[in-house]
Design an enzyme around this catalytic site. Structure first.
Site, PDB file in Angstrom:
ATOM      1  N   ASP A  59      -9.707  -2.381  -0.007  1.00  0.00           N
ATOM      2  CA  ASP A  59      -8.471  -2.930  -0.554  1.00  0.00           C
ATOM      3  C   ASP A  59      -8.527  -2.740  -2.069  1.00  0.00           C
ATOM      4  OD1 ASP A  59      -6.210  -4.646  -0.999  1.00  0.00           O
ATOM      5  OD2 ASP A  59      -6.719  -5.714   0.850  1.00  0.00           O
ATOM      6  N   ASP A  87      -2.926  -2.952  -2.857  1.00  0.00           N
ATOM      7  CA  ASP A  87      -2.276  -4.252  -2.969  1.00  0.00           C
ATOM      8  C   ASP A  87      -1.016  -4.158  -3.841  1.00  0.00           C
ATOM      9  OD1 ASP A  87      -2.647  -7.181  -2.433  1.00  0.00           O
ATOM     10  OD2 ASP A  87      -2.691  -7.287  -4.622  1.00  0.00           O
ATOM     11  N   GLU A 134       0.839  -1.445   0.117  1.00  0.00           N
ATOM     12  CA  GLU A 134       1.504  -2.706   0.473  1.00  0.00           C
ATOM     13  C   GLU A 134       2.784  -2.792  -0.338  1.00  0.00           C
ATOM     14  OE1 GLU A 134       1.126  -7.568   0.485  1.00  0.00           O
ATOM     15  OE2 GLU A 134       0.376  -6.396  -1.203  1.00  0.00           O
ATOM     16  N   HIS A 136      -2.900 -10.986   6.712  1.00  0.00           N
ATOM     17  CA  HIS A 136      -3.485 -12.224   6.200  1.00  0.00           C
ATOM     18  C   HIS A 136      -2.504 -13.070   5.387  1.00  0.00           C
ATOM     19  CE1 HIS A 136      -3.524  -9.335   3.015  1.00  0.00           C
ATOM     20  NE2 HIS A 136      -3.839 -10.271   2.146  1.00  0.00           N
ATOM     21  N   ASP A 137      -1.267 -12.597   5.269  1.00  0.00           N
ATOM     22  CA  ASP A 137      -0.263 -13.342   4.504  1.00  0.00           C
ATOM     23  C   ASP A 137       0.847 -13.919   5.367  1.00  0.00           C
ATOM     24  OD1 ASP A 137      -1.492 -12.685   2.023  1.00  0.00           O
ATOM     25  OD2 ASP A 137      -0.417 -10.768   1.949  1.00  0.00           O
TER      26      ASP A 137
HETATM   27  C1  GLC Z   1      -0.957  -9.254  -1.756  1.00  0.00           C
HETATM   28  C2  GLC Z   1      -2.035  -9.819  -0.872  1.00  0.00           C
HETATM   29  C3  GLC Z   1      -2.022 -11.307  -0.993  1.00  0.00           C
HETATM   30  C4  GLC Z   1      -2.296 -11.664  -2.423  1.00  0.00           C
HETATM   31  C5  GLC Z   1      -1.326 -10.986  -3.363  1.00  0.00           C
HETATM   32  C6  GLC Z   1      -1.782 -11.054  -4.773  1.00  0.00           C
HETATM   33  O1  GLC Z   1       0.313  -9.591  -1.336  1.00  0.00           O
HETATM   34  O2  GLC Z   1      -1.839  -9.376   0.426  1.00  0.00           O
HETATM   35  O3  GLC Z   1      -2.952 -11.902  -0.148  1.00  0.00           O
HETATM   36  O4  GLC Z   1      -2.228 -13.056  -2.602  1.00  0.00           O
HETATM   37  O5  GLC Z   1      -1.190  -9.630  -3.073  1.00  0.00           O
HETATM   38  O6  GLC Z   1      -2.885 -10.203  -4.972  1.00  0.00           O
END
Ligand code: GLC
Length: 531
Positions: A99, A201, A268, A329-330
């Site tokens: 990641d 990310d 993402e 995970h979100d």
């Molecule tokens: C992304 C991650 C999340 C995190 C955010 C800030 O959305 O998936 O878990 O809190 O970025 O890094």
């Protein structure tokens, strides 16, 4: 035949390292724990694993606040443990993705420590500093995704710094070539070590409007969705310059790739489909897979899903490979959102659509959102805006391996309590049960791997009524029909003559009636080609 990159026919599996397997009794998962469980993943039938961040971090946002991009957090192990995990994964034919968190670092990263030391520090411009507004308030109305102003005042140097997330996660200034060079070196470091790719990310956040104008207010803001939605993130995200950066990252991935050993970049990006597509790059020079999150929130009705699939397929640029995600995970767990029966149908959908699927750890067991008592809440999202149901701890509970103490996850006290009905729904129990969600995943992944029409064939939606969603996958004359009943009543269908290969319901699929899907049934049928 031109060789296709491995990631097109692969099934990806996301591991949340905090919660997969603890090997040293501290209640937190670690790299050795993951290595010890690789055979489970091979058996499951996935092709690649993506690890949420494992780098040294104060863990203000559970690793998404990186203090050293080229190390391993001692909670998870050492670089030697990482090399061992990577070698073990590769020796089993599994790819491994990391990641990459380029938008922001931890406020404890040496770069930020320097940056905030003085206005003339050489690293000052590595982060985003602005003067106060005339009234002394923040420079503009940008709001953190975790609520509150996205600007924090630094009394020592008399300026505000920008953070799209926590104040402990200052945004890096990607308009600064030195930042760009340093961060691209991070990719090289891990690629040279042998990683097969990255999930990137919040890729769409990396560049902000150079003039920092106010974001437009959202007239329809519903406070229950969190303060971040009070404005539209028009100027703070998705700026045109982000695509050059994605292209730089892609060039590095391509340079490390070899035929049969391609490296993959997955972005993402939470954006509407038209804007999401831009991240493939105008000529395919963007990321390989801009994550497609639409299934997570999609209203569960057949016509709506059919339209969503058709629109997504139609929007793909030439050469753009599709992908689908059901959980991460979100976001809430699939089994909680859809209910147990429809979670099985959703799994069949995920694993039979055209494109690369990503599975979230535990979803293969039908894991549900865990119950987190108030005193055990850890997620800053929940702590900052409590009670809205935005917290992510419930989807990050430890993986239940068996019915021993703490589900075999740890010999210590787990960092989050185990969720749901883990004494009954755990890996060991589900391995014994041919009707389990895990057994369904084994069967789906096996079929997908054995069947080119599923792994890489074309897709054509089939007209259907009521709660039925149906489509055909075809490759080299082999045709499969997938018919999904999204409702809990029997649903009439017209299936072509063929052999039922797999049902989401227990029992032999050959019992399938070609005119009726049972309640909550998903069915895969191999069409008679001489029909
Ligand atoms: C992304 C991650 C999340 C995190 C955010 C800030 O959305 O998936 O878990 O809190 O970025 O890094």
């Amino acid at each position: 035949m031109s060789a296709r990159p491995w990631w097109q026919s692969a099934a990806l599996y996301q591991i949340y390292p905090w919660s997969f397997q603890d090997s040293d009794g501290d209640g937190i998962g670690d790299l050795r724990g993951i290595e010890n469980r690789l055979d489970y993943l091979v058996e499951l039938g996935v092709d690649a694993i993506w690890l949420s961040p494992i780098f040294p971090s104060p863990m203000a946002d559970f690793g998404y606040d990186v203090a050293d991009y080229c190390g391993i957090d001692p909670r998870f192990g050492t670089l030697a443990d990482f090399d061992s995990l990577l070698a073990s994964a590769h020796s089993r034919g599994l790819k491994l993705l990391l990641d990459f968190v380029p938008n922001h670092s931890s406020d404890q990263h040496p770069w930020f420590v320097e940056s905030r030391a003085s206005r003339d520090n050489p690293k000052r411009d590595w982060y985003i500093w602005q003067d106060a507004a005339p009234d002394g308030g923040p420079p503009n109305n940008w709001i953190s995704d975790f609520g509150g102003s996205a600007w924090t005042w630094d009394a020592t140097t008399g300026q505000y710094y920008y953070h799209a997330f926590l104040k402990e996660q200052p945004d890096l200034n990607w308009r600064n070539p030195a930042v760009r060079a340093a961060m691209l070196d991070v990719l090289r470091f891990w690629f040279a070590r042998g990683v097969d790719g990255f999930r990137i990310d919040v890729l769409w956040h990396i560049v902000k409007h150079a003039g920092f104008p106010d974001n437009p207010p959202n007239p329809d803001w519903d406070p229950a969705t969190g303060e971040m939605n009070r404005v539209f993130q028009l100027h703070s995200t998705d700026q045109p310059e982000v695509h050059d950066i994605a292209a730089d990252m892609r060039a590095i991935a391509d340079a490390f790739g070899r035929e049969g050993d391609d490296r993959v970049l997955i972005g993402e990006i939470y954006l509407p489909v038209e804007r999401l597509m831009r991240y493939y790059g105008l000529a395919g020079e963007g990321v390989h897979l801009p994550f497609n999150f639409q299934l997570i929130d999609a209203p569960w009705n057949a016509r709506g899903l059919a339209r969503m699939i058709a629109d997504y397929e139609a929007a793909l640029p030439p050469g753009g490979w599709p992908n689908w995600v059901l959980g991460n995970h979100d976001r809430p767990r699939s089994a909680t959102k859809r209910g147990r029966a429809q979670a099985r149908v959703a799994a069949m959908l995920l694993l039979t659509l055209r494109g690369t699927p990503t599975l979230y750890y535990g979803d293969e067991l039908g894991m549900e959102n865990g119950h987190i008592p108030p005193e055990r809440v850890r997620d800053p999202r929940e702590l900052r805006e409590p009670g809205l149901g935005l917290g992510r701890d419930p989807v990050r509970t430890p993986m239940p391996w068996d019915d021993s103490a703490q589900g075999g996850f740890t010999t210590g006290e787990p960092w989050l309590p185990l969720g749901g009905d883990w004494p009954r729904r755990n890996v060991a129990a589900e391995l014994e049960d041919p009707a389990s969600m895990l057994a369904l995943h084994h069967a789906l992944l096996r079929l997908r791997r054995m069947t080119p029409a599923l792994a890489r064939g074309s897709i054509r939606l089939i007209e259907a009524d009521g709660d039925v969603l149906a489509y055909e996958r075809e490759q080299d004359g082999e045709r499969l029909v997938v018919a999904l009943n999204l409702g809990s009543a029997p649903a009439p269908v017209t299936l072509p003559p063929g052999v039922a290969l797999l049902s989401t319901l227990p029992g032999p699929p050959s019992d399938a009636d070609p005119t009726l899907l049972r309640p909550d049934e998903g069915l895969i049928l191999k069409v008679d080609t001489d029909a």
